[in-house]
Scaffold this motif. Structure first.
Motif, PDB file in Angstrom:
ATOM      1  N   THR A  32       1.019 -50.991 -11.669  1.00 55.01           N
ATOM      2  CA  THR A  32       1.822 -51.488 -10.545  1.00 55.01           C
ATOM      3  C   THR A  32       3.303 -51.153 -10.654  1.00 55.01           C
ATOM      4  O   THR A  32       4.051 -51.378  -9.706  1.00 55.01           O
ATOM      5  N   HIS A  33       3.725 -50.618 -11.803  1.00 59.35           N
ATOM      6  CA  HIS A  33       5.137 -50.257 -11.993  1.00 59.35           C
ATOM      7  C   HIS A  33       5.240 -48.825 -12.518  1.00 59.35           C
ATOM      8  O   HIS A  33       5.669 -48.595 -13.660  1.00 59.35           O
ATOM      9  N   PRO A  34       4.877 -47.836 -11.704  1.00 60.83           N
ATOM     10  CA  PRO A  34       4.886 -46.444 -12.166  1.00 60.83           C
ATOM     11  C   PRO A  34       6.273 -45.908 -12.486  1.00 60.83           C
ATOM     12  O   PRO A  34       6.394 -44.859 -13.142  1.00 60.83           O
ATOM     13  N   ASP A  35       7.310 -46.612 -12.041  1.00 60.87           N
ATOM     14  CA  ASP A  35       8.682 -46.166 -12.298  1.00 60.87           C
ATOM     15  C   ASP A  35       9.239 -46.745 -13.598  1.00 60.87           C
ATOM     16  O   ASP A  35      10.422 -46.575 -13.893  1.00 60.87           O
ATOM     17  N   TRP A  36       8.385 -47.436 -14.377  1.00 60.95           N
ATOM     18  CA  TRP A  36       8.811 -48.018 -15.644  1.00 60.95           C
ATOM     19  C   TRP A  36       8.160 -47.276 -16.812  1.00 60.95           C
ATOM     20  O   TRP A  36       7.047 -46.772 -16.699  1.00 60.95           O
ATOM     21  N   VAL A  37       8.859 -47.253 -17.942  1.00 56.53           N
ATOM     22  CA  VAL A  37       8.331 -46.730 -19.198  1.00 56.53           C
ATOM     23  C   VAL A  37       8.198 -47.909 -20.169  1.00 56.53           C
ATOM     24  O   VAL A  37       9.092 -48.753 -20.252  1.00 56.53           O
ATOM     25  N   VAL A  38       7.084 -47.955 -20.893  1.00 60.67           N
ATOM     26  CA  VAL A  38       6.860 -49.021 -21.866  1.00 60.67           C
ATOM     27  C   VAL A  38       7.100 -48.474 -23.273  1.00 60.67           C
ATOM     28  O   VAL A  38       6.498 -47.488 -23.684  1.00 60.67           O
ATOM     29  N   GLU A  39       8.007 -49.119 -23.996  1.00 58.87           N
ATOM     30  CA  GLU A  39       8.248 -48.790 -25.403  1.00 58.87           C
ATOM     31  C   GLU A  39       7.678 -49.901 -26.269  1.00 58.87           C
ATOM     32  O   GLU A  39       7.700 -51.073 -25.885  1.00 58.87           O
ATOM     33  N   GLU A  40       7.172 -49.541 -27.439  1.00 59.55           N
ATOM     34  CA  GLU A  40       6.561 -50.528 -28.337  1.00 59.55           C
ATOM     35  C   GLU A  40       7.373 -50.654 -29.626  1.00 59.55           C
ATOM     36  O   GLU A  40       7.744 -49.662 -30.240  1.00 59.55           O
ATOM     37  N   LEU A  41       7.610 -51.887 -30.013  1.00 60.39           N
ATOM     38  CA  LEU A  41       8.269 -52.176 -31.284  1.00 60.39           C
ATOM     39  C   LEU A  41       7.389 -53.157 -32.051  1.00 60.39           C
ATOM     40  O   LEU A  41       7.337 -54.342 -31.725  1.00 60.39           O
ATOM     41  N   ASP A  42       6.668 -52.643 -33.028  1.00 58.05           N
ATOM     42  CA  ASP A  42       5.772 -53.472 -33.846  1.00 58.05           C
ATOM     43  C   ASP A  42       6.547 -53.961 -35.071  1.00 58.05           C
ATOM     44  O   ASP A  42       6.785 -53.202 -36.011  1.00 58.05           O
ATOM     45  N   LEU A  43       6.929 -55.209 -35.043  1.00 57.82           N
ATOM     46  CA  LEU A  43       7.759 -55.752 -36.120  1.00 57.82           C
ATOM     47  C   LEU A  43       7.023 -55.824 -37.451  1.00 57.82           C
ATOM     48  O   LEU A  43       7.663 -55.859 -38.506  1.00 57.82           O
ATOM     49  N   THR A  44       5.694 -55.835 -37.412  1.00 54.34           N
ATOM     50  CA  THR A  44       4.929 -55.909 -38.660  1.00 54.34           C
ATOM     51  C   THR A  44       4.887 -54.561 -39.375  1.00 54.34           C
ATOM     52  O   THR A  44       4.483 -54.487 -40.531  1.00 54.34           O
ATOM     53  N   LYS A  45       5.296 -53.493 -38.668  1.00 55.80           N
ATOM     54  CA  LYS A  45       5.326 -52.158 -39.269  1.00 55.80           C
ATOM     55  C   LYS A  45       6.752 -51.621 -39.406  1.00 55.80           C
ATOM     56  O   LYS A  45       6.971 -50.598 -40.045  1.00 55.80           O
ATOM     57  N   GLU A  46       7.685 -52.298 -38.769  1.00 56.01           N
ATOM     58  CA  GLU A  46       9.078 -51.841 -38.751  1.00 56.01           C
ATOM     59  C   GLU A  46       9.827 -52.310 -39.997  1.00 56.01           C
ATOM     60  O   GLU A  46       9.660 -53.452 -40.454  1.00 56.01           O
ATOM     61  N   HIS A  47      10.656 -51.411 -40.544  1.00 51.50           N
ATOM     62  CA  HIS A  47      11.529 -51.832 -41.648  1.00 51.50           C
ATOM     63  C   HIS A  47      12.792 -52.434 -41.056  1.00 51.50           C
ATOM     64  O   HIS A  47      13.590 -51.745 -40.423  1.00 51.50           O
ATOM     65  N   LEU A  48      12.961 -53.724 -41.247  1.00 53.92           N
ATOM     66  CA  LEU A  48      14.135 -54.415 -40.732  1.00 53.92           C
ATOM     67  C   LEU A  48      15.188 -54.527 -41.826  1.00 53.92           C
ATOM     68  O   LEU A  48      14.859 -54.809 -42.982  1.00 53.92           O
ATOM     69  N   PRO A  49      16.449 -54.312 -41.493  1.00 61.73           N
ATOM     70  CA  PRO A  49      17.499 -54.373 -42.517  1.00 61.73           C
ATOM     71  C   PRO A  49      17.656 -55.769 -43.094  1.00 61.73           C
ATOM     72  O   PRO A  49      17.521 -56.766 -42.377  1.00 61.73           O
ATOM     73  N   ASP A  50      17.912 -55.824 -44.389  1.00 57.56           N
ATOM     74  CA  ASP A  50      18.209 -57.108 -45.024  1.00 57.56           C
ATOM     75  C   ASP A  50      19.592 -57.587 -44.607  1.00 57.56           C
ATOM     76  O   ASP A  50      20.488 -56.780 -44.339  1.00 57.56           O
ATOM     77  N   LEU A  51      19.750 -58.879 -44.558  1.00 52.59           N
ATOM     78  CA  LEU A  51      21.058 -59.459 -44.244  1.00 52.59           C
ATOM     79  C   LEU A  51      21.692 -59.944 -45.540  1.00 52.59           C
ATOM     80  O   LEU A  51      21.605 -61.110 -45.915  1.00 52.59           O
ATOM     81  N   THR A  52      22.342 -59.002 -46.226  1.00 53.18           N
ATOM     82  CA  THR A  52      22.993 -59.310 -47.490  1.00 53.18           C
ATOM     83  C   THR A  52      24.428 -59.785 -47.220  1.00 53.18           C
ATOM     84  O   THR A  52      24.851 -59.908 -46.075  1.00 53.18           O
ATOM     85  N   ALA A 200      -1.778 -63.313 -16.955  1.00 53.33           N
ATOM     86  CA  ALA A 200      -0.994 -62.160 -17.399  1.00 53.33           C
ATOM     87  C   ALA A 200      -1.017 -61.050 -16.352  1.00 53.33           C
ATOM     88  O   ALA A 200       0.011 -60.418 -16.077  1.00 53.33           O
ATOM     89  N   LYS A 201      -2.169 -60.819 -15.743  1.00 53.06           N
ATOM     90  CA  LYS A 201      -2.276 -59.779 -14.713  1.00 53.06           C
ATOM     91  C   LYS A 201      -1.419 -60.115 -13.505  1.00 53.06           C
ATOM     92  O   LYS A 201      -0.714 -59.248 -12.949  1.00 53.06           O
ATOM     93  N   GLU A 202      -1.442 -61.360 -13.067  1.00 54.14           N
ATOM     94  CA  GLU A 202      -0.642 -61.784 -11.921  1.00 54.14           C
ATOM     95  C   GLU A 202       0.846 -61.700 -12.237  1.00 54.14           C
ATOM     96  O   GLU A 202       1.653 -61.297 -11.395  1.00 54.14           O
ATOM     97  N   THR A 203       1.198 -62.076 -13.456  1.00 58.36           N
ATOM     98  CA  THR A 203       2.605 -62.015 -13.881  1.00 58.36           C
ATOM     99  C   THR A 203       3.092 -60.577 -13.916  1.00 58.36           C
ATOM    100  O   THR A 203       4.226 -60.280 -13.529  1.00 58.36           O
ATOM    101  N   ALA A 204       2.250 -59.659 -14.379  1.00 55.62           N
ATOM    102  CA  ALA A 204       2.610 -58.249 -14.457  1.00 55.62           C
ATOM    103  C   ALA A 204       2.873 -57.674 -13.063  1.00 55.62           C
ATOM    104  O   ALA A 204       3.800 -56.890 -12.872  1.00 55.62           O
ATOM    105  N   LYS A 205       2.052 -58.058 -12.102  1.00 53.29           N
ATOM    106  CA  LYS A 205       2.226 -57.557 -10.732  1.00 53.29           C
ATOM    107  C   LYS A 205       3.589 -57.950 -10.170  1.00 53.29           C
ATOM    108  O   LYS A 205       4.211 -57.191  -9.441  1.00 53.29           O
ATOM    109  N   ASN A 206       4.025 -59.156 -10.517  1.00 58.52           N
ATOM    110  CA  ASN A 206       5.244 -59.719  -9.923  1.00 58.52           C
ATOM    111  C   ASN A 206       6.470 -59.588 -10.816  1.00 58.52           C
ATOM    112  O   ASN A 206       7.512 -60.176 -10.528  1.00 58.52           O
TER     113      ASN A 206
END
Length: 207
Positions: A32-52, A200-206
């Protein structure tokens, strides 16, 4: 093109009840949103910087109105990459289960990395100002128990925290889709997942 960032905070992949609902959202959203691109950020696979101490001291420099230079600027390179990625999109889909009444530690780590002064919020004479206005977010969550019941509502530190932290940075348009309870039998789990998928489907449409 507009961009939707799908932030994943569950490590369970295809076994995830949360992602079963999120996938229903995404299938409808992409259609329903062909003009959008979906990017994925999987936090369980991403190396997040330490807060030292260097990163934290850099934060206090920003809070005092100063710029990052030298060792502090270098220490913030990875932090700024995550911040810029978060800022570069137009909307968000967050997929997160409830862990111990709240959110998974990887998601908390990510929020501690990106919620920084000057970039996501600033202090003014009239108080704090969130800098991410006019952006939408959908949060899809799953819980083992039913925290919508009166007896367990006070244990829900997931939705209130996420509304607070994202509201703090200016995202007030947040829709929650919650699949619960997930651990009270397979038949009830399947029923509740299907109900959440429909929403979720209804929310995505709107969106």
């Amino acid at each position: 093109m507009k961009k939707l960032l799908h932030i994943i905070a569950t490590p369970r992949g295809e076994e995830s009840r949360t992602l079963k609902v999120s996938n229903s959202f995404l299938k409808t959203f992409i259609t329903t949103h062909p003009d959008w691109v979906v990017e994925e950020l999987d936090l369980t696979k991403e190396h997040l910087p330490d807060l030292t101490v260097k990163q934290v001291n850099g934060k206090y420099l920003l809070l005092s109105g100063k710029e990052l230079t030298g060792q502090f600027k270098a220490a913030w390179e990875d932090i700024l990459k995550h911040i810029q990625r978060f800022l570069s999109v137009d909307g968000y889909l967050l997929s997160t289960p409830m862990w111990n009444f709240s959110i998974p530690y990887k998601l908390k780590h990510y929020l501690d990395v990106i919620v920084q002064p000057k970039y996501l919020f600033q202090y003014t004479n009239s108080g704090v100002e969130g800098l991410l206005k006019n952006k939408k977010m959908v949060v899809i969550a799953s819980r083992g128990g039913d925290y919508g019941s009166a007896s367990l509502a006070s244990f829900d530190h997931q939705e209130p925290y996420l509304r607070t932290i994202f509201g703090f940075v200016g995202i007030s348009d947040i829709k929650f889709i919650i699949a619960q309870p997930m651990d009270m039998g397979n038949e009830l789990q399947e029923k509740k997942v299907q109900q959440a998928q429909g929403l979720a489907k209804e929310t995505a449409k709107n969106f």
